[in-house]
Write a protein that holds these residues in place. Structure first.
Motif, short mmCIF file in Angstrom:
data_model
loop_
_atom_site.label_atom_id
_atom_site.label_comp_id
_atom_site.label_asym_id
_atom_site.label_seq_id
_atom_site.Cartn_x
_atom_site.Cartn_y
_atom_site.Cartn_z
N UNK A 133 80.52 -9.15 11.34
CA UNK A 133 79.69 -9.34 12.52
C UNK A 133 78.45 -8.45 12.44
N UNK A 134 77.33 -8.99 12.92
CA UNK A 134 76.08 -8.25 12.96
C UNK A 134 75.38 -8.51 14.29
N UNK A 135 74.62 -7.55 14.78
CA UNK A 135 73.77 -7.72 15.95
C UNK A 135 72.32 -7.77 15.47
N UNK A 136 71.63 -8.84 15.79
CA UNK A 136 70.27 -9.06 15.29
C UNK A 136 69.28 -8.89 16.43
N UNK A 169 83.00 -9.55 -1.93
CA UNK A 169 82.37 -8.26 -1.68
C UNK A 169 80.90 -8.28 -2.05
N UNK A 170 80.52 -9.10 -3.00
CA UNK A 170 79.10 -9.24 -3.37
C UNK A 170 78.37 -10.12 -2.36
N UNK A 171 79.03 -11.19 -1.93
CA UNK A 171 78.43 -12.07 -0.93
C UNK A 171 78.14 -11.31 0.35
N UNK A 172 79.01 -10.41 0.73
CA UNK A 172 78.80 -9.64 1.96
C UNK A 172 77.56 -8.76 1.85
N UNK A 173 77.31 -8.18 0.68
CA UNK A 173 76.09 -7.39 0.50
C UNK A 173 74.85 -8.27 0.64
N UNK A 174 74.90 -9.49 0.11
CA UNK A 174 73.76 -10.41 0.21
C UNK A 174 73.51 -10.79 1.67
N UNK A 175 74.59 -11.08 2.40
CA UNK A 175 74.45 -11.44 3.81
C UNK A 175 73.88 -10.27 4.60
N UNK A 176 74.37 -9.07 4.34
CA UNK A 176 73.89 -7.89 5.06
C UNK A 176 72.39 -7.68 4.85
N UNK A 177 71.92 -7.85 3.62
CA UNK A 177 70.49 -7.70 3.36
C UNK A 177 69.69 -8.76 4.11
N UNK A 178 70.15 -10.01 4.06
CA UNK A 178 69.43 -11.08 4.75
C UNK A 178 69.37 -10.82 6.25
N UNK A 179 70.47 -10.34 6.84
CA UNK A 179 70.49 -10.05 8.27
C UNK A 179 69.49 -8.95 8.60
N UNK A 180 69.42 -7.93 7.77
CA UNK A 180 68.48 -6.83 8.03
C UNK A 180 67.03 -7.26 7.88
#
Length: 404
Positions: free
Chosen positions: A339-342, A276-287
């Protein structure tokens, strides 16, 4: 006591040594014959042999990484926290605690090991105590935003006492996205200079005292964050301004990366972040990736119209003549799956829309290592579908998120 009883007690006294494999062969053979005829000694021998297995030097004695969170969760179900840490502050709390646990075990020689800290502009070489000075120097930006003293001597707010004055600035300001103001000189120069000042100030201290100072500062940041649960307070890093909630996730990510760097230098095991912490880190990097892509475009301008809508800058094909920017689908595999759209193109291309031009699949930890410039973007394992040039562009832009 008969001779048989005496021999029984003598053999029984060897059970502990036998369980550890420390009994000479002749006595071990006699003892094993005795165990076949004595159920009482055989039962005790079984318990001792099982206990001896827990002492095997081949097995690590460190507790599983998830155990700390499990214990905390259990405690909080029994007695909720009076001032709970916001969800966005939990990764920082966990990663600083994990790094602190590693550093507590370091011996004098290990504190002298040189740690390699790669980033997209090169590699820094610091000892573990200097790594802590670097982490604290960047954490100082959060401290200033929260009304705490800056740990860096001569910095804004330095020299005050924790708890004095207003601890949490007003929460009305909302920063929706990072902004990058114009820079005079390299954008990272301010961080490097702050790290050098704090390292020089603490150069004469024993490493464990540097660790204790850093840990107290981490606790103070977390306590102050609990007083600002919305996380809207802007944090100015000098090269970007982000909301407090994103700044804390950013600091957790760097703490994880550099903790792993330290562990590698001293040959210690180091667990990845909780999913759950790793997902927050990934989300920030994607943004943050659109900023990195914009940086690549600025450094290497493309032909006019190349990034607009479809090929050669054609409209989106909807018949409206409206131009749309391209997008790419990022699929993260592993425990932090999502999943993210960049968006691939800048604001001149129009709002992102239409079907993604490509899809790419990466493991979550590999993506984080790539964002930290700890992986070669041309060699990182990735599943690809669609526009390979767009995928390469994103992969090569991702390490630009790293910094010294």
């Amino acid at each position: 006591m008969t001779t048989t009883d005496e021999r029984h007690e003598a053999l029984r006294s060897l059970l502990g040594a036998w369980a550890l494999g420390a009994v000479p062969a002749p006595e071990a053979a006699e003892l094993e014959l005795h165990l076949a005829d004595c159920p009482q000694c055989a039962e005790e021998a079984g318990r001792l042999r099982e206990a001896a297995g827990w002492l095997s030097v081949e097995e690590p004695l460190d507790q599983p990484g998830a155990l700390r969170q499990q214990v905390l969760d259990w405690c909080l179900t029994r007695r909720p926290a009076d001032l709970p840490v916001p969800v966005w502050g939990l990764p920082y709390t966990a990663e600083t605690a994990k790094l602190d646990a590693l550093l507590r075990d370091l011996g004098p020689e290990e504190w002298q090991e040189v740690v390699e800290l790669p980033w997209h502009g090169g590699t820094e070489y610091l000892r573990p105590a200097e790594v802590l000075c670097h982490l604290a120097a960047v954490d100082g930006y959060l401290a200033v935003a929260l009304g705490l003293p800056d740990p860096v001597p001569g910095g804004p707010g330095a020299g005050g006492r924790p708890g004095s004055g207003r601890r949490v600035p007003p929460q009305e300001a909302v920063v929706a996205a990072p902004r990058v103001p114009p820079q005079a000189g390299p954008p990272w120069a301010r961080i490097t200079e702050r790290t050098a000042r704090l390292t020089a100030e603490q150069a004469g201290l024993p490493p464990q005292r540097v660790r204790a100072r850093w840990r107290r500062h981490c606790h103070e940041l977390v306590r102050s964050a609990a007083l600002a649960p919305q996380g809207n307070t802007p944090v100015d890093f000098g090269f970007a301004t982000v909301p407090l909630r994103d700044a804390f996730v950013d600091r957790a990510f760097e703490c994880y990366v550099h903790g792993e760097d330290v562990a590698r230098a001293v040959a210690y095991p180091y667990d990845p972040p909780a999913p759950q912490h790793l997902r927050q880190m990934i989300d920030l990097a994607v943004r943050m990736l659109p900023l990195a892509l914009a940086g690549r475009r600025a450094a290497r301008p493309e032909p006019a119209g190349a990034a607009l809508g479809g090929p050669d800058g054609r409209p989106d094909g909807s018949g409206t003549g409206r131009r749309t920017g391209r997008r790419i689908r990022l699929v993260i595999d592993g425990p932090a799956a999502g999943e993210w759209l960049i968006p691939l193109d800048g604001p001149d291309a129009g709002p992102p829309g239409g079907e993604p031009v490509a899809a790419m699949v990466l493991d979550g930890l590999e993506f984080c290592q790539l964002a930290a410039a700890h992986r070669d973007p041309d060699r990182v394992p990735v599943g690809e579908h669609g526009d390979r040039a767009a995928i390469r562009e994103v992969l090569r832009a991702t390490p630009l998120l790293s910094r010294p």
